[in-house]
Design a protein around this motif. Structure first.
Motif: not given
Length: 380
Positions: A230-246
């Motif tokens: 869960t922590a790993v996928i939250l980190a991916v979510l942060v990366l995707g949100t910060a870069t505004s990517t799908p």
């Protein structure tokens, strides 16, 4: 004097499910919830309506501890993960049913929607009366109180880890739709459909987690691994949100699934290690802690989102499942956190003619001894 001291023993004042049985608690709780919701469907005063909803929620809350305790009493240790996983699918599937049924009913008036919920509660109460049987309880002398399992850190650590894991769960569930609408320009209907898919995926994840725990002989090792995932996928979510990517959308969906996957594992571990004489109380504490953290999470995250945006708010919770993983009292070997069954003569069931109850009760009763008497069981 001895009798007065014995009467003050906390073990003499168990939770209702521990003392009166699961069937009675299920039926009364659901029946009362249905009755109160039926009254609420006719109420127009906001204060009276709010009080009715609070009372209905409190009555319906009896389902959690009593139904979990029921499963732990009837199923053997190698079946409980699957059985509890199936039970834990009820909440996300119920949310999906409500999402489909309530909006059209509410179009005909709030009272119609509440009456529908009242009918479901009454129907469930009838099913509980007709189809439920309490499992046999192990016999013990009235003057031999069972030692509290809370004398060691094991249950406290499971409660803490479970409460921490509620934070990502409620964060995603509360803000997913708003996030997709505000940040990615989705329609509310489209975001709602994605959330419904996540609910179904979450139900499947709970079931899969239970099967996994049965196969590896541990509830807490899968729980720790899922917390780290869960922590790993939250980190991916942060990366995707910060870069505004799908990438953010896929990560959000997976986070919604993973964040609910540990509920059944923790519930099963609490009941197994609390033992049959303490399980109702322990499961009540488990639910209370999770609900308290769940109620506090949305307003705190809303402040963070308003002040710093979604990337910062999502980043702030990455550490929470990692702390939960550290709190999980799991040993990295098979079967380390499931109490072993006692010798056949160690416990005398209260109903010797029920072979299924004899098997499952003896599987469960040892936790009264191991949890309270074995401090080594709590080591990480």
């Amino acid at each position: 004097m001895t009798r007065r001291v014995r009467d003050r023993d906390p073990a003499k004042k168990p939770a209702a499910a521990d003392r009166r049985g699961e069937r009675l608690v299920l039926a009364l709780g659901l029946g009362l919830a249905g009755l109160v919701l039926g009254v609420a469907s006719t109420v127009s005063d906001p204060l009276a309506l709010g009080a009715s909803l609070v009372l209905a929620g409190a009555a319906g809350g009896s389902v959690h501890a009593s139904s979990g305790r029921l499963i732990l009493g009837w199923f053997a240790v190698h079946e409980r993960g699957l059985a509890m996983g199936a039970r834990q699918t009820a909440q996300p599937l119920g949310v999906a049913v409500a999402a489909v049924a309530l909006p059209p009913l509410a179009g005909s008036g709030r009272g119609v929607a509440l009456a529908f919920l009242a009918g479901l509660c009454v129907l469930a109460a009838i099913v509980a009366v007709v189809a439920t049987r309490d499992p046999a309880r192990p016999a013990r002398r009235p003057d031999a109180p069972v030692a509290s399992p809370y004398r060691t850190p094991l249950l406290w650590r499971i409660h803490l880890a479970s409460a921490l894991l509620v934070v990502p769960q409620f964060t995603v569930a509360t803000f997913a739709v708003v996030y997709l609408v505000d940040t990615h320009g989705w329609s509310a209907a489209g975001a709602g459909r994605l959330l419904a898919i996540a609910q179904v995926g979450g139900a499947a994840a709970r079931l899969a987690g239970g099967i996994w725990s049965d196969r590896v002989g541990s509830r807490l090792i899968p729980m720790r691994i899922l917390a780290c995932a869960t922590a790993v996928i939250l980190a991916v979510l942060v990366l995707g949100t910060a870069t505004s990517t799908p990438l953010a959308i896929g990560a959000l969906l997976l986070a919604a699934v993973l964040s609910v996957s540990t509920n059944g594992l923790a519930f099963t571990a609490v009941a197994e290690n609390a033992g049959p004489h303490w399980a109702g109380r322990a499961l009540g504490i488990q639910n209370t802690g999770q609900n308290a953290v769940g109620a506090a999470t949305p307003p705190v995250l809303a402040v963070l989102i308003d002040a710093h945006g979604y990337p910062a708010a999502f980043a702030a919770i990455i550490a929470v499942p990692l702390l939960a993983a550290a709190a999980v009292p799991a040993r990295w070997r098979q079967g380390a956190d499931i109490p072993a069954a006692p010798p056949p003569a160690a416990v005398a069931p209260t109903t010797p003619d029920r072979t299924t109850s004899d098997r499952t009760t003896s599987d469960w009763t040892t936790s009264d001894r191991t949890t309270s008497a074995s401090p080594t069981q709590t080591r990480s």
